[in-house]
Write a protein that holds these residues in place. Structure first.
Motif, PDB file in Angstrom:
ATOM      1  N   PRO A   1      39.621  39.442  45.358  1.00  0.00           N
ATOM      2  CA  PRO A   1      38.754  38.249  45.283  1.00  0.00           C
ATOM      3  C   PRO A   1      37.294  38.552  45.613  1.00  0.00           C
ATOM      4  O   PRO A   1      36.430  37.702  45.416  1.00  0.00           O
ATOM      5  CB  PRO A   1      39.365  37.315  46.325  1.00  0.00           C
ATOM      6  N   PHE A   2      37.014  39.760  46.153  1.00  0.00           N
ATOM      7  CA  PHE A   2      35.650  40.215  46.356  1.00  0.00           C
ATOM      8  C   PHE A   2      35.683  41.732  46.266  1.00  0.00           C
ATOM      9  O   PHE A   2      36.712  42.358  46.498  1.00  0.00           O
ATOM     10  CB  PHE A   2      35.098  39.750  47.718  1.00  0.00           C
ATOM     11  N   PRO A   3      34.574  42.368  45.896  1.00  0.00           N
ATOM     12  CA  PRO A   3      34.576  43.809  45.635  1.00  0.00           C
ATOM     13  C   PRO A   3      34.928  44.638  46.877  1.00  0.00           C
ATOM     14  O   PRO A   3      34.232  44.566  47.901  1.00  0.00           O
ATOM     15  CB  PRO A   3      33.140  44.088  45.182  1.00  0.00           C
ATOM     16  N   THR A   4      36.003  45.387  46.780  1.00  0.00           N
ATOM     17  CA  THR A   4      36.410  46.271  47.864  1.00  0.00           C
ATOM     18  C   THR A   4      36.826  47.613  47.290  1.00  0.00           C
ATOM     19  O   THR A   4      37.268  47.719  46.143  1.00  0.00           O
ATOM     20  CB  THR A   4      37.594  45.690  48.673  1.00  0.00           C
ATOM     21  N   LEU A   5      36.689  48.640  48.106  1.00  0.00           N
ATOM     22  CA  LEU A   5      37.195  49.975  47.798  1.00  0.00           C
ATOM     23  C   LEU A   5      38.335  50.244  48.763  1.00  0.00           C
ATOM     24  O   LEU A   5      38.129  50.272  49.982  1.00  0.00           O
ATOM     25  CB  LEU A   5      36.090  51.023  47.954  1.00  0.00           C
ATOM     26  N   THR A   6      39.542  50.399  48.236  1.00  0.00           N
ATOM     27  CA  THR A   6      40.718  50.547  49.080  1.00  0.00           C
ATOM     28  C   THR A   6      41.419  51.861  48.768  1.00  0.00           C
ATOM     29  O   THR A   6      41.325  52.387  47.656  1.00  0.00           O
ATOM     30  CB  THR A   6      41.706  49.381  48.860  1.00  0.00           C
TER      31      THR A   6
ATOM     32  N   ARG B   1      27.288  50.421  48.228  1.00  0.00           N
ATOM     33  CA  ARG B   1      26.147  49.585  47.818  1.00  0.00           C
ATOM     34  C   ARG B   1      26.609  48.269  47.211  1.00  0.00           C
ATOM     35  O   ARG B   1      25.909  47.263  47.297  1.00  0.00           O
ATOM     36  CB  ARG B   1      25.286  50.347  46.803  1.00  0.00           C
ATOM     37  N   THR B   2      27.787  48.286  46.571  1.00  0.00           N
ATOM     38  CA  THR B   2      28.241  47.075  45.868  1.00  0.00           C
ATOM     39  C   THR B   2      29.632  46.618  46.296  1.00  0.00           C
ATOM     40  O   THR B   2      30.159  45.662  45.731  1.00  0.00           O
ATOM     41  CB  THR B   2      28.260  47.330  44.344  1.00  0.00           C
ATOM     42  N   ALA B   3      30.227  47.297  47.257  1.00  0.00           N
ATOM     43  CA  ALA B   3      31.585  46.931  47.687  1.00  0.00           C
ATOM     44  C   ALA B   3      31.793  47.341  49.135  1.00  0.00           C
ATOM     45  O   ALA B   3      31.178  48.295  49.621  1.00  0.00           O
ATOM     46  CB  ALA B   3      32.631  47.613  46.792  1.00  0.00           C
ATOM     47  N   VAL B   4      32.642  46.617  49.830  1.00  0.00           N
ATOM     48  CA  VAL B   4      33.002  47.000  51.189  1.00  0.00           C
ATOM     49  C   VAL B   4      34.160  47.990  51.122  1.00  0.00           C
ATOM     50  O   VAL B   4      35.069  47.858  50.309  1.00  0.00           O
ATOM     51  CB  VAL B   4      33.374  45.761  52.028  1.00  0.00           C
ATOM     52  N   VAL B   5      34.093  49.026  51.958  1.00  0.00           N
ATOM     53  CA  VAL B   5      35.173  50.015  52.028  1.00  0.00           C
ATOM     54  C   VAL B   5      36.204  49.497  53.024  1.00  0.00           C
ATOM     55  O   VAL B   5      35.885  49.219  54.180  1.00  0.00           O
ATOM     56  CB  VAL B   5      34.643  51.392  52.459  1.00  0.00           C
TER      57      VAL B   5
ATOM     58  N   LEU C   1      30.366  40.808  52.756  1.00  0.00           N
ATOM     59  CA  LEU C   1      31.734  41.021  52.288  1.00  0.00           C
ATOM     60  C   LEU C   1      32.690  41.257  53.453  1.00  0.00           C
ATOM     61  O   LEU C   1      33.876  40.921  53.366  1.00  0.00           O
ATOM     62  CB  LEU C   1      31.778  42.214  51.327  1.00  0.00           C
ATOM     63  N   ILE C   2      32.192  41.835  54.541  1.00  0.00           N
ATOM     64  CA  ILE C   2      33.038  41.981  55.724  1.00  0.00           C
ATOM     65  C   ILE C   2      33.433  40.601  56.236  1.00  0.00           C
ATOM     66  O   ILE C   2      34.591  40.357  56.590  1.00  0.00           O
ATOM     67  CB  ILE C   2      32.322  42.787  56.830  1.00  0.00           C
TER      68      ILE C   2
END
Length: 387
Positions: free
Chosen positions: A94-99, A137-141, A358-359
């Protein structure tokens, strides 16, 4: 393979002798597959790594579960040698994340960094952090299910931007002891019951066989058949009965058995396989990942959990002194009977100032899910819900 170029000065420590590590991002599935040999070497050189970070597990997971265009594997090379890696994928909703790859069906996630002398700073960690910094820069890790003592902790400690740590799933661990010593740790009445169960297993004549690596494919399929039979008409983890899971597990374990990261054990009674167990192995832990048992064992009042625990303990004999018998995620009552140590996986969120909101979105989602879970539990306890 996209190059990220040299790391920014703020994130690296200059070395007057060695050249700066090269940081790239692998976004191609075929290229990821070709990393197997050097990934396996790095995996063996990282003491904190678990089988869930093996190339066989991660690449197979990507083939079965990955989405085109979302692969983001950060690679760090020092003079051509792979010294660090972070296997990630982009999730836009639902929001940009790197998993991490494999999160849904992996008990632990981590990054790989080649172990360096304790007295020297790790350039590889700094370079890996620099690669993640650019991706953030564009997603939360979002590192889920990080086992205490994992390499991600070093990344989190050095992260220069907004960050947050949360508790994730509880896990249970036992010391790497022979079965008779594990039984000896129990209170006397419980130890007596455990010994009686073990004597019954021996009296029934159940035989244990470690499956040779060459026969693992067929054995995994048999394990999955027994698993479905065991849980028919009962609540089961839905993913474990889906074709894509069977495809992934069969492909991954066939490779992991050859590298020593997994072992399949079968149990026979009267010449028929009545149970099968998949155990993951690493220098620091062994953990039973999945098993299948024929319903006739329940009918004969066989304690399958005790049988599997004894088998898993045997896999650990001869290992390092700091290794553990991991009961993996979950605090089911049958695990608690053995007086395990409670450990809690961690969740690490890493962002830049531009992606810090995003956090907050992730934290709000965590709170909403927690509230919904408590509400469902309370509803069921009042007898107004299903089950």
């Amino acid at each position: 393979m996209a190059s990220l170029g040299p790391a920014p000065a703020v994130l690296t420590r200059p070395d007057p002798v060695a050249p700066a590590p090269a940081v790239t991002v692998c976004t191609d599935s075929a290229e990821f597959g070709r990393l197997r040999e050097e990934w396996n070497r790095l995996h063996r050189a990282c003491a904190a790594a678990t089988p869930f970070q093996s190339h066989a597990w991660l690449h197979s997971w990507w083939l079965s579960y990955g989405r085109p265009g979302r692969l983001r594997v950060v690679l760090v090379r020092q003079e051509g040698r792979l010294v660090a890696a972070a296997p990630l994928m982009l999730r836009p909703l639902p929001f940009p994340t790197l998993t991490p790859l494999g999160t849904e069906i992996s008990d632990f996630s981590d990054v790989l960094v080649e172990d360096a002398p304790a007295a020297s700073p790790s350039r590889a960690v700094d370079a890996l952090r620099a690669g993640l910094w650019r991706l953030a820069r564009t997603a939360v890790v979002d590192f889920r299910e990080v086992r205490p003592g994992s390499t991600v902790e070093a990344l989190y400690a050095r992260w220069p931007g907004p960050r947050r740590r949360l508790d994730d799933s509880p896990c249970l661990e036992l010391p790497a002891l022979p079965m008779d010593e594990l039984v000896g740790r129990l209170p006397r009445p419980r130890a007596q019951r455990a010994r009686a169960k073990l004597r019954k297993l021996d009296a029934l004549g159940i035989e244990r066989r470690v499956v040779p690596a060459a026969d693992v494919d067929e054995s995994v399929r048999r394990l999955l058949d027994l698993h479905r039979l065991q849980w028919q008409d009962r609540k089961v983890t839905t993913e474990h009965v889906r074709p894509r899971f069977a495809e992934h597990l069969t492909r991954a374990v066939a490779q992991m058995a050859r590298t020593g990261d997994a072992v399949v054990t079968e149990f026979t009674l009267d010449g028929s396989v009545v149970a099968a167990d998949l155990t993951f192995l690493s220098p620091r832990l062994a953990g039973g990942y999945l098993y299948g048992a024929h319903p006739q064992l329940r009918e004969r009042k066989v304690d399958v959990a005790t049988m599997l625990l004894r088998s898993c303990a045997e896999h650990l004999q001869g290992g390092s002194r700091d290794s553990v018998l991991s009961l993996l995620r979950g605090t089911e009552p049958y695990k608690l009977h053995w007086r395990p140590e409670h450990r809690v996986n961690q969740r690490y969120l890493l962002a830049r100032h531009a992606t810090a909101p995003l956090i907050g979105a992730v934290l709000a989602d965590v709170r909403a899910r927690s509230w919904a879970k408590r509400a469902r539990t309370a509803w069921k306890e009042r007898g107004a819900g299903p089950g």
